[in-house]
Motif scaffolding. Structure first.
Motif, short mmCIF file in Angstrom:
data_model
loop_
_atom_site.label_atom_id
_atom_site.label_comp_id
_atom_site.label_asym_id
_atom_site.label_seq_id
_atom_site.Cartn_x
_atom_site.Cartn_y
_atom_site.Cartn_z
N ASP A 81 -0.84 -1.87 0.30
CA ASP A 81 -1.50 -2.65 1.35
C ASP A 81 -2.93 -3.04 0.99
O ASP A 81 -3.88 -2.74 1.72
N HIS A 97 -3.88 -6.17 0.82
CA HIS A 97 -4.17 -7.21 1.81
C HIS A 97 -5.34 -8.12 1.43
O HIS A 97 -6.25 -8.35 2.25
N ASP A 118 2.50 -5.62 0.04
CA ASP A 118 1.42 -6.22 0.84
C ASP A 118 0.13 -6.35 0.04
O ASP A 118 -0.94 -5.91 0.47
N HIS A 135 4.22 -8.72 4.32
CA HIS A 135 3.23 -9.80 4.29
C HIS A 135 3.36 -10.66 3.04
O HIS A 135 3.06 -11.86 3.08
N HIS A 166 8.27 -0.36 0.31
CA HIS A 166 7.08 -0.68 1.12
C HIS A 166 7.16 0.00 2.50
O HIS A 166 6.28 0.76 2.89
N HIS A 219 2.95 0.36 4.24
CA HIS A 219 3.30 -0.34 5.47
C HIS A 219 2.55 0.12 6.71
O HIS A 219 2.03 -0.69 7.46
N HIS A 243 -0.17 1.93 6.76
CA HIS A 243 -1.61 2.02 6.43
C HIS A 243 -2.18 3.40 6.82
O HIS A 243 -3.39 3.53 7.01
ZN ZN Z 1 0.33 -3.86 5.30
#
Ligand code: ZN
Length: 241
Positions: free
Chosen positions: A8, A10, A34, A61, A113, A146, A148
């Motif tokens: 993640d 991001h 992600d 994402h 994930h 996923h 976080h």
């Molecule tokens: Zn995420």
């Protein structure tokens, strides 16, 4: 083998750079999906990962940006960020995300994930979900992202109850049963600690250690503001929610 486990990201380059600079010596990076979404620098994050030996898998994402899943189930700011990302991905970044598998297995470890049962969508935050998913992979350890939230689920013996641990920051021995472990999020932590999260897995010593590292949150926030990304997602970075 010593593996830097990240998830993640991001599109938060400042956080990814801080993690890579802080991480202890490792042989490879495993990225649990992600890479993009929410943040301002999707291509830069992918390019930085490509400078390092790594294995990656797909996240919701990533697939949202690629138009591989409907954005209807995304909350509005996440949907907007996915469309923003889609417009900016280079052909190389697009191809990179496209070739990420849903799951990956190596060295008695499964990567997914969300969860091994539903790699794109399912969150493992409760022991009952963890327990169901322990039946859905064959290895001793499964690494997920996923949610976080850094967390360790352990089942000491078949049919035993699943225990839940918040990582202490000390190395944890992985020799007692089977585990599902989340390293936390590099680029958008949600456990109340805004520092970037990651873990180091040592498959020879059979240990995992969770880490946190402060990064320049304001630098990422400034880029998000300039990009016109959601104020909610800008604000949450400094609180870690
Ligand atoms: Zn995420």
């Amino acid at each position: 083998m010593r593996i830097l486990v990240i998830s993640d990201i991001h599109s938060n380059l400042a956080a990814l750079e801080a993690v890579l600079a802080d991480a202890p010596r490792h042989d490879i990076i495993w990225s649990l999906g992600d890479v993009v979404g929410y943040g301002p620098q999707p291509n830069e994050c992918i390019n930085l990962l490509l400078e390092h030996k790594h294995q990656h898998i797909a996240g919701n994402h990533d697939w949202g940006a690629l138009d591989k899943i409907s954005l209807e189930s995304f909350v509005v700011p996440a949907r907007k960020a996915a469309l923003w990302t889609r417009d900016r991905l280079t052909p190389e970044s697009w191809a990179y995300l496209e070739r990420a598998p849903l799951t990956y297995t190596e060295q008695d470890v499964t990567l997914a994930h969300g969860s091994p049962g539903d790699p794109i969508w399912e969150y493992i935050v409760h022991s009952d979900t963890a327990r169901e998913n322990l039946a859905r992979f064959q290895t001793s350890l499964c690494l997920v992202g996923h949610s976080h939230i850094p967390v360790v689920f352990q089942q000491a013996a078949p049919e035993a109850p699943v225990s839940v641990m918040r990582p202490s920051g000390e190395a944890l021995s992985l020799t007692c049963g089977r585990y599902i472990i989340n390293p936390g999020s590099v680029g958008q932590p949600r456990d109340g600690d805004p520092r970037a999260a990651y873990a180091l897995l040592d498959t020879d010593a059979k240990t995992i250690q969770h880490f946190r590292i402060a990064y320049d949150i304001r630098a990422t926030q400034k880029k998000m503001r300039i990009a016109g990304l959601s104020q909610r997602d800008i604000t949450r970075l400094e609180y870690g929610f």
